[in-house]
Design a protein around this motif. Structure first.
Motif, mmCIF file in Angstrom:
data_model
loop_
_atom_site.group_PDB
_atom_site.id
_atom_site.type_symbol
_atom_site.label_atom_id
_atom_site.label_comp_id
_atom_site.label_asym_id
_atom_site.label_seq_id
_atom_site.Cartn_x
_atom_site.Cartn_y
_atom_site.Cartn_z
ATOM 1 N N PHE A 3 0.842 -1.215 0.000
ATOM 2 C CA PHE A 3 0.000 0.000 0.000
ATOM 3 C C PHE A 3 0.860 1.242 0.000
ATOM 4 N N ALA A 6 2.606 1.800 -3.256
ATOM 5 C CA ALA A 6 1.656 2.288 -4.272
ATOM 6 C C ALA A 6 1.343 3.751 -4.041
ATOM 7 N N LEU A 7 1.130 4.056 -2.785
ATOM 8 C CA LEU A 7 0.810 5.424 -2.410
ATOM 9 C C LEU A 7 1.900 6.372 -2.884
ATOM 10 N N VAL A 9 4.228 5.912 -5.209
ATOM 11 C CA VAL A 9 4.349 6.019 -6.669
ATOM 12 C C VAL A 9 3.262 6.925 -7.216
ATOM 13 N N ALA A 10 2.049 6.618 -6.773
ATOM 14 C CA ALA A 10 0.913 7.387 -7.287
ATOM 15 C C ALA A 10 1.047 8.841 -6.898
ATOM 16 N N MET A 17 3.305 15.737 -12.189
ATOM 17 C CA MET A 17 2.572 16.297 -13.319
ATOM 18 C C MET A 17 1.990 17.657 -12.980
ATOM 19 N N LEU A 56 -6.572 14.673 -15.184
ATOM 20 C CA LEU A 56 -5.699 15.166 -14.130
ATOM 21 C C LEU A 56 -6.500 15.940 -13.090
ATOM 22 N N MET A 59 -8.353 13.669 -10.980
ATOM 23 C CA MET A 59 -7.481 12.981 -10.016
ATOM 24 C C MET A 59 -7.085 13.908 -8.877
ATOM 25 N N GLU A 60 -6.719 15.097 -9.240
ATOM 26 C CA GLU A 60 -6.313 16.055 -8.211
ATOM 27 C C GLU A 60 -7.460 16.306 -7.235
ATOM 28 N N TYR A 62 -9.938 14.280 -6.631
ATOM 29 C CA TYR A 62 -10.205 13.078 -5.851
ATOM 30 C C TYR A 62 -9.212 12.929 -4.698
ATOM 31 N N PHE A 63 -7.965 13.252 -4.975
ATOM 32 C CA PHE A 63 -6.931 13.073 -3.948
ATOM 33 C C PHE A 63 -6.692 14.336 -3.132
ATOM 34 N N PHE B 9 -3.411 3.985 -7.501
ATOM 35 C CA PHE B 9 -2.413 3.278 -8.285
ATOM 36 C C PHE B 9 -2.812 3.277 -9.774
ATOM 37 N N ALA B 12 -2.427 6.721 -11.310
ATOM 38 C CA ALA B 12 -1.064 7.124 -11.640
ATOM 39 C C ALA B 12 -0.649 6.515 -12.979
ATOM 40 N N TRP B 19 -1.184 12.588 -20.539
ATOM 41 C CA TRP B 19 -0.263 13.702 -20.352
ATOM 42 C C TRP B 19 -0.638 14.929 -21.186
#
Lengths: 205, 767, 228
Positions: A3, A6-7, A9-10, A17, A56, A59-60, A62-63, B9, B12, B19
């Protein structure tokens, strides 16, 4: 362990980016409609989803990732507060209405006509004023428009919530930095503790 | 946590692939400059500012919700953002005696006048041929310089040509300003034009009651309301004030519910609320009113003398109207004798009762007779000036600058109409028209084709318009000097009706101007100053604000809604309140005494334009709930507001009785052609049970050729096929007196918001 | 006891003027669909005025009634939502949480009053019409259901004002845009849990009926029938 890896890397991926363009981009929305809803909702270019223009951005959102804005002037909160100014001296709207507001350059120049005029940052300020322009401050605390959040400062101030609760100890900051995630967990934990409304419609419209 | 991590995961991984998209969304360099704002508002906090509605002639008071926001502006050639007060909503001014906090759909949509994408933002000079709509931006100095150069020669005493000013009927200080402006031009004409202008009713009221004014109805205390064609809950007179008192009439009094009967050949929005609909034959409404009066007198419910002087305009009144026995009236009106008797008895026994007349019945060749008949009926019922009846709002028209001393030629010309103007332009008599100024009126759209308004106007050597939009009339202008919107202006009005007290609506600008426009009153004052001489003398004020203040401060000494210790305090309170209203007797503008007539008005059969054998249907153009006379057709909220009865949106239609349609092979949604002796139009058919079989009706307002993106090229304009019959006594256009024929052309398109009970869904009818 | 917002619509006062329709569009940032979308049934009106004809010429009557969301106590739209975007709040509103909504449209399907609307396209305003937008109401993106909220933002503003002035909310202080605008005073809004409120008093009149009462939705809007 997996976990955590993964965290990592993600997290790095997203962060990397985002940083590429963090300095060039305006916030797509801001706290309590700082910009008009039309501008904030990205009406023009819905592509990825209607709510998020790009993957993106989704994702931004969401996180809870919010890029650190680059301010045109390295405003120093610490100095101002040390000199005895209060948050509400400049952000008077916080006690009166939905938005705290950022003072106009004319408000800054009321003092900086004479104070610290040699400071290169103040000279930048003076040149904005001379050009009849506002300082293009970048929003620090804002919500994605897709979150449909309605946040009003004044009721919180009246309820005795300290500015630091959400904005951190600004007296120790120079340029303001986003201190809290301002996500539902953050808001609701306080609302539950104080036994005030946790109804969806109170904050989401 | 588990779900989030997994998603994170995957995200990413996916992000890499996206991109390009990601980089694009940065959109660098698009940030606009921010200018320093001129006003300071608390961000996000609402301020309510008074204003005055300019959407129709009712003169309702507004409360404008103003919140700070970003507007895009150009300053010194650079575009950027600036924080300004933005209007977010229009509501009624709660303290205003006419509308008491309420506002109709058209009034609320007025927000989209100010923020209309087609509003003119700069002065324009014509570059292409006249009417082509080709213009180039010019600066204000240049535009004013040109206007000055053009008007200068006309202001000299030896001028060989004259100036005409075309406006809608204006009141208050705006009218005073324009009259004073024109006083400096020998032989000048103030030409007012409005399609639904109520000229006939004012003349009738002048004769019957000594007041050339629209009445105010105290419906809140009425027990029976009998309306002849008046759309008093929709578009006629002061609809918000009338709706307010209508609500009270129905359910605002304990134990009493007023009854409402509507007489009209097609159920209007107002007629839809009635308890009883009486589709009398078009043009016979006066006959019906006298039939009722006959019963009242013959059954000794009311003595003839009760009508007082209002009765003397009707032949045979004092003899009890022997020619109007219900049986005789029934034959002409197609209303059963029992119905006539029943109505008379109800009116007599359930007083207070009131009769209302307006709209189509007065737009017949016998309109004045009809109005006088209904006036006499009201007088007979004893409802004039009584609670539950009709009254006249006291008029304070005398405030402000004295009317300018007029030269003889002026006096003859100061109130012209569009026909006489067209005539003057064509013949060059008494003087050729050297220049025409246009302010808001749009007669090219709203006049019957045979008046040849456009053909006349294009002959004027110079035309300037102050309009905010290019419409069919202002697009003929050589120079356009756009006005502020009314929310951005000093506004004043003098409501003619809708309140028991004298009312002056006034408000300062609620908003800063969005564009490079200038308030027309200020432009005229500037121009007067430049012209010098008598014009400058008649208008000594530097600003319109100063002129208004001079006009209003003397009111301090009258009993009214503002008490103040000083003139300044008074002025500031009037501005905050959105006007001034009386609280006691005030010196009124003298009611116009009846003059120029001593004989009763003859009851003439209504005449119709077009022989009945070729044109079997009465054509009824009606002011639409959305667009009034067409001026609101450029507001998208109103385009998408479904019509109450047809549910149509974004278009126009022809209403036909289902039986008639069946006979002609027309189905709902079919494209039909409506022909009169004066023109032809096409529109989809709506089959409506609420229309007489020999009548076809059409809403006014669509069919604009040039009126911005929302209105242009949409629907058809019923005015374009109207004949030119007039009411002979007043010269008013008999716009309901045209006959037409109808035939099916083919399949049509109709955008309906289908609202059968508890069904929803718009459907496009295509065949 | 918490509030329970409700409305009374007096059909004997209503004149069908549609002031409420425009008031709603203005207050709630409802985008204009335009002719081609409207023709496909995609125009959004949180409140509409329904019309029905009765009888044949010349004995014709028209009846109409304004219909917003009925804010049912047993709302069929709520249990069908897979994401709980459609839910019942403590003040009795059928609220819609836009950021939960994934656009299944089950709720629209379930609603017997057709009071819910789907955003078929991304809303847009021709500049500068966006300046009219109400900052207290968010813009709903394509793919989201929306509906009448009883102008909850106006209630929040009024409550916040009352709280700042340390006083209870007065009856009649909160009114949705439609109620505020209604020229004939046909619409009344208030707290049904307050027996002294105007809305409670009117809702108890003999003329009061609920729309499609038989389907058991317990609407919070009471219609007062016309007396003729």
């Amino acid at each position: 362990m997996i976990f955590l890896a993964a965290l990592l890397v993600a997290g790095l991926g997203v962060l990397g980016m985002a940083l590429v363009k963090a300095d060039t981009r305006g916030a797509p929305g801001s706290v309590a409609g700082e910009s008009t809803p039309a501008a904030a909702s990205g009406l023009s270019s819905g592509v990825f989803t209607p709510a998020h223009r790009t993957l993106l951005e989704a994702m931004e959102d969401y996180f809870d990732y919010f890029p650190t804005p680059v301010q045109p002037i390295a405003f120093n909160h610490k100095i101002h507060i040390a000199k005895g100014m209060k948050c509400l001296s400049c952000h008077a709207g916080a006690a009166l209405g939905p938005q705290a507001g950022i003072p106009s350059v004319t408000f800054c120049m009321a003092c900086h006509q004479v104070i610290a005029t040699n400071n290169p940052e103040i000279q930048k300020l003076a040149s904005y004023a001379a050009e009849g322009r506002e300082v293009p401050w970048q929003p620090v605390n804002w919500f994605y428009p897709a979150a449909h959040v309605r946040f009003w400062h004044a009721p919180h101030i009246r309820a005795g919530v300290d500015c630091t609760t959400c904005h951190g100890n600004v007296s120790q900051q120079t340029v303001a930095v986003r201190q809290s995630d301002l996500n539902m967990h953050f808001c609701l934990s306080c609302h539950r503790e104080k036994e005030v409304s946790v109804d969806c419609a109170t904050c989401h419209d | 946590m588990r779900r989030r991590t997994f998603l994170m995961f995957s995200a990413a991984t996916a992000a890499g692939a996206m991109w390009d998209v990601a980089v694009e969304h940065g959109a660098p360099g698009k940030e606009l400059v921010r200018f320093i704002p001129e006003t300071k508002l608390i961000p996000g906090v609402t301020v309510w500012r008074p204003s005055v509605c300019a959407q129709c002639a009712a003169g309702c008071g507004l409360s404008v919700r103003v919140v700070e926001g970003d507007a895009e502006v150009v300053r010194k050639g650079q575009s950027g953002l600036i924080k300004v007060g933005l209007a977010k909503k229009l509501e009624g001014n709660p303290g205003h005696p006419v509308n008491r906090g309420k506002l109709c759909a058209r009034g609320q949509a007025g927000l989209q006048v100010t923020y209309n994408p087609d509003r003119l933002s700069h002065p324009l000079r014509r570059t292409g041929p006249r009417g082509s709509g080709q213009y180039a931006e010019v600066g204000w100095e240049e535009a004013l310089g040109e206007l000055h150069a053009r008007l200068g020669p006309l202001a000299s005493p030896s001028a060989t040509s004259s100036l005409a000013f075309l406006t809608p009927p204006l009141r208050g200080q705006r009218r005073a300003l324009i009259e004073n402006f024109l006083s400096g031009f020998d032989g000048s004409a103030l030409v007012s034009f409005e399609f639904f202008d109520d000229r006939v009713l004012r003349e009738a009221n002048r004769l019957s009651f000594g007041r050339a004014q629209l009445p105010t109805f105290d419906l809140a205390q009425s027990n029976v309301v009998l309306s002849f064609g008046a759309d008093f809950l929709g578009t006629w007179n002061s609809p918000v004030a009338q709706s307010l008192s209508y609500g009270t009439m129905r359910q605002g009094r304990s134990g009493v519910r007023g009854k409402f009967v509507q007489v009209e050949p097609r159920i209007s929005q107002t007629g839809a609320s009635s308890d009883e609909w009486i589709p009398a034959r078009p043009g016979t409404e006066g006959e019906l009113a006298l039939g009722i009066a006959h019963v009242l007198m013959s059954e000794h419910l009311r003595p003839a003398a009760a009508a007082g002087s209002a009765g003397r305009w009707i032949a045979g009144w004092s003899d009890g109207l022997p020619e109007y026995r219900p049986e005789a009236v029934a034959w002409k009106t197609s209303v059963a004798p029992e119905t006539i008797r029943g109505l008379a008895r109800q009116l007599a026994t359930h007083s207070p009762a009131v009769a209302i007349v307006g709209g189509a019945p007065l737009a017949q060749t016998n309109g004045l007779f009809t109005a006088l008949a209904v006036n006499a009926l009201n007088a007979l019922l004893g409802s004039v000036g009584k609670p539950g009846g009709l009254q006249f709002t006291p008029q304070l028209g005398s405030i402000g600058p004295a009317a300018p001393a007029k030269s003889k030629s002026n006096a003859a010309n100061l109130s012209g109409n569009i026909q006489t103007l067209a005539q003057q332009i064509r013949t060059g008599k008494p003087k050729p028209v050297g220049a025409l100024l246009i302010y808001q009126a749009n007669p090219v759209f709203a006049a019957p084709p045979d008046w040849q308004v456009k053909e006349a106007l294009v002959k004027v050597p110079f035309i300037a318009s102050f309009g905010s939009f290019t419409d069919e009339t202002s697009s003929l202008a050589d120079l356009i000097l756009p006005d502020h919107s009314y929310l951005e202006s000093w506004v004043d009005d003098l409501p003619e009706s809708g309140a028991a007290e004298a009312v002056l609506s006034l408000a300062p600008p609620a908003l800063e101007p969005l564009h490079h426009t200038r308030a027309t009153p200020d432009v005229l004052l500037d121009l007067a100053h430049r012209l010098g001489g008598p014009v400058a003398k008649a208008l000594p004020w530097k600003t319109y604000e100063a002129m208004l203040q001079d006009a209003y401060t003397p009111l301090r000494h009258l009993p009214g809604s503002v008490s103040a210790a000083s003139d300044d305090e008074f002025w500031s309170k009037v501005k905050d309140q959105g006007g001034w209203w009386s609280a006691g007797p005030v010196p009124e503008t003298k009611p116009t005494a009846a003059r120029g007539r001593s004989q009763p008005v003859k009851n003439q059969e209504p005449e119709f334009d077009g022989p009945a054998q070729d044109f079997p249907f009465h054509f009824l153009p009606f002011p639409s709930q959305q667009f009034g006379d067409g001026r609101h057709a450029n507001l998208p909220w109103l385009q998408e507001m479904p019509d109450l009865l047809s549910t149509a949106m974004w278009g126009s239609w022809v209403e036909i009785h289902p039986g008639t349609a069946q006979r002609l092979g027309i189905a709902e949604g079919d494209l039909v052609e409506v022909s009169s002796p004066h023109g032809v139009l096409r529109a989809p058919a709506v089959l409506s049970p609420g229309i007489a079989p020999d009548v076809v009706a059409m809403p006014v307002g669509q069919g604009h050729e040039r009126y911005g993106r929302y209105a242009s090229g949409r629907g058809a304009n019923p005015m374009a096929i109207l004949g030119t019959k007039t009411e002979p006594e007043t010269g008013a256009l008999a716009w309901a007196a045209t006959r037409v024929s109808v035939r099916r052309i083919g399949k049509g398109e109709l955008c309906l918001f289908s609202v059968g009970p508890l069904e929803w869904g718009a459907k496009q009818l295509k065949r | 006891m918490s509030r329970r917002w409700g409305m009374v619509i007096d059909l004997d006062r209503c004149t069908g003027c549609e002031a409420c329709v425009v008031a709603c569009s203005a207050e709630n940032n409802i985008a204009t669909a335009g002719e081609s979308q409207a023709a496909k049934g995609r125009a959004i009106h949180w409140i509409r005025v329904e019309r029905s004809w009765e009888g044949e010429f010349p004995n014709v009557r028209v009846r109409f009634r304004p219909v917003p969301c009925q804010q049912c106590d047993a709302a069929p739209c709520e249990p069908v939502c897979p994401t709980y975007a459609s839910y019942h709040n403590a003040e009795g509103l059928n609220a819609q949480v836009y950021n939960r909504c994934i656009g299944t449209r089950y709720c629209a399907n379930a609603c017997p009053y057709t009071g819910r609307f789907f955003n078929w396209f991304q809303p847009s305003w021709d500049k500068p019409l966006q300046l009219q937008l109400n900052p207290d109401v968010s813009i709903r993106e394509a793919g989201v259901m929306e509906k009448c909220t009883f102008c909850y933002q106006r209630a929040l503003v009024a409550e916040s004002q009352a709280e700042a002035e340390k006083r209870p909310l007065r009856d009649g202080e909160v009114s949705p845009a439609c109620v505020q605008s209604c020229p004939s005073g046909a619409m009344v809004f208030g707290d049904l849990n307050d027996p002294a409120s105007a809305v409670s008093r009117l809702a108890g009149l003999d003329r009061g009926v609920k729309l499609l009462e038989e389907v058991g939705t317990f609407p919070k809007i009471t219609y007062l029938a016309r007396e003729s």
